[in-house]
Design an enzyme around this catalytic site. Structure first.
Site, PDB file in Angstrom:
ATOM      1  N   ASP A   1      47.386  42.468  28.343  1.00 32.75           N
ATOM      2  CA  ASP A   1      45.825  42.485  27.839  1.00 32.75           C
ATOM      3  C   ASP A   1      45.716  42.520  26.350  1.00 32.75           C
ATOM      4  O   ASP A   1      46.184  43.433  25.793  1.00 32.75           O
ATOM      5  CB  ASP A   1      44.998  43.716  28.481  1.00 32.75           C
ATOM      6  CG  ASP A   1      44.894  43.639  30.018  1.00 32.75           C
ATOM      7  OD1 ASP A   1      44.915  42.291  30.663  1.00 32.75           O
ATOM      8  OD2 ASP A   1      44.839  44.642  30.723  1.00 32.75           O
TER       9      ASP A   1
ATOM     10  N   SER B   1      44.802  41.009  41.687  1.00 32.53           N
ATOM     11  CA  SER B   1      44.726  39.655  42.453  1.00 32.53           C
ATOM     12  C   SER B   1      46.182  39.254  42.774  1.00 32.53           C
ATOM     13  O   SER B   1      47.132  39.940  42.351  1.00 32.53           O
ATOM     14  CB  SER B   1      44.169  38.636  41.682  1.00 32.53           C
ATOM     15  OG  SER B   1      45.170  38.333  40.411  1.00 32.53           O
TER      16      SER B   1
ATOM     17  N   GLU C   1      32.455  42.043  45.969  1.00 30.59           N
ATOM     18  CA  GLU C   1      33.472  42.036  46.919  1.00 30.59           C
ATOM     19  C   GLU C   1      33.277  42.423  48.118  1.00 30.59           C
ATOM     20  O   GLU C   1      33.811  41.710  49.304  1.00 30.59           O
ATOM     21  CB  GLU C   1      34.819  42.733  46.269  1.00 30.59           C
ATOM     22  CG  GLU C   1      35.376  42.235  44.997  1.00 30.59           C
ATOM     23  CD  GLU C   1      36.236  43.089  44.168  1.00 30.59           C
ATOM     24  OE1 GLU C   1      37.034  42.527  43.247  1.00 30.59           O
ATOM     25  OE2 GLU C   1      36.309  44.332  44.524  1.00 30.59           O
TER      26      GLU C   1
ATOM     27  N   ASP D   1      39.534  50.155  37.394  1.00 26.19           N
ATOM     28  CA  ASP D   1      40.782  50.846  37.570  1.00 26.19           C
ATOM     29  C   ASP D   1      40.751  52.318  37.170  1.00 26.19           C
ATOM     30  O   ASP D   1      41.441  52.844  38.035  1.00 26.19           O
ATOM     31  CB  ASP D   1      41.706  50.099  36.497  1.00 26.19           C
ATOM     32  CG  ASP D   1      41.851  48.510  37.169  1.00 26.19           C
ATOM     33  OD1 ASP D   1      41.772  48.188  38.571  1.00 26.19           O
ATOM     34  OD2 ASP D   1      42.113  47.632  36.248  1.00 26.19           O
TER      35      ASP D   1
END
Length: 308
Positions: free
Chosen positions: A6, A130, A181, A247
């Protein structure tokens, strides 16, 4: 299964065509599972990160994990580990994020991940993020079967077909969908909080997951369990970056449950951690001192829906 390096930048303004001069530059090991492990370690717990890594960027990811002093098990792949980028535009306060799909995996590579997990022994197994190209949609269902064989409680945070297939298989301990989601999972609009709570409770009542925690950003979160369904508001804080808030929420909840806290107390702790993550810039995650400070701002009693 799909970690990333990241990269975070800050710029006065973001333009097309012209060079954008960045003021800040920061690198972190990322991806859902790695972020969860980082936060658990910051909160005082211990977690082992299982992850796939390949190419020159994979070597860099390994080094970043070592800098964070994380216990890790690397699964080598041929493809290059992806690099995700976020740019914070100082003039507008907006954040721009570029997230690649990730490397194409062979059957041998994703099956090697399952082989590595056969050696895992813990109370909780968190599968987050993912699935990269080449990995079948039922991969997390296979992980659930593995967890059951070894008496581990599986906590899942993913989306799309991977989430749908895992939930249809049942027996999960906790899932943490965002509101978007969850809508995709149940194929309903869910425009009212009562509808969201009912959809989450249906998953619990059917035995597909013992707990369902639905994160709703600034609107807080909903927790469904066998004892009922509750809502907690978000803590109002200055937003620096939304990266890693989900997270951090999940990691704090797992950490609290691992410390044998009551599920509602774990839910409160998760709300505080999600808010603490928003305080940090770029790809940084929540810090323990911020979580403990913000916990006092989370209501001690969650609002229960009818029937809870």
């Amino acid at each position: 299964m799909n970690p990333a390096i990241d990269v975070a930048y800050e710029a006065d303004r973001v333009f097309h065509t012209r060079k954008i001069r960045a003021r800040q530059e920061h690198y972190d090991p990322g991806g859902g599972g790695i972020n969860v492990a980082r936060v658990i370690a910051r909160l005082g717990g211990t977690a082992r990160a299982y992850y796939l890594s390949g190419g020159a960027t994979g070597c860099a990811l390994d080094g970043l994990l070592d800098q964070h002093v994380l216990v890790r098990s690397r699964i080598p792949i041929r493809g290059d580990t992806r690099v995700s980028t976020s740019i914070y535009e100082r003039e507008t306060g907006k954040e721009f994020r570029v997230v690649p799909r990730g490397p194409e995996l062979t059957a041998e590579e994703w099956q090697a991940a399952l082989t590595h997990l056969e050696g895992a022994r813990s109370d909780f197994l968190v599968a987050s993020g993912s699935l990269p190209p080449g990995v079948p949609d039922d991969f997390y269902s296979r992980v659930q079967q593995l967890a059951q064989r070894h008496d581990m409680r599986l906590i899942l945070d993913t989306s799309g077909n991977a989430l749908r297939q895992a939930v249809s298989g049942g027996g999960l301990y906790l899932i943490k969908p965002s509101i978007g989601e969850l809508r995709q999972l149940v194929d309903r609009a869910l425009t009212q909080e009562r509808d969201i709570a009912a959809a989450a409770q249906e998953i619990v009542d059917s035995g597909r997951s013992q707990y369902v925690a639905v994160t709703m950003g600034r609107d807080g979160a909903i927790l469904a369990s066998g004892a009922g369904t509750w809502r907690l508001p978000a803590v109002a804080v200055e937003t620096r970056s939304a990266v890693g808030a989900g997270d951090s929420f999940l990691a704090a909840m797992v950490f609290a449950l691992g410390c044998e806290r009551d599920p509602l107390e774990a839910f409160r702790y998760a709300i505080a951690a999600g808010a603490a993550a928003v305080l940090t810039p770029g790809t940084d995650l929540c810090h323990r001192e911020d979580v403990e400070r913000l916990l006092s701002l989370v209501p001690s009693m969650a609002a229960a829906f009818d029937g809870a």
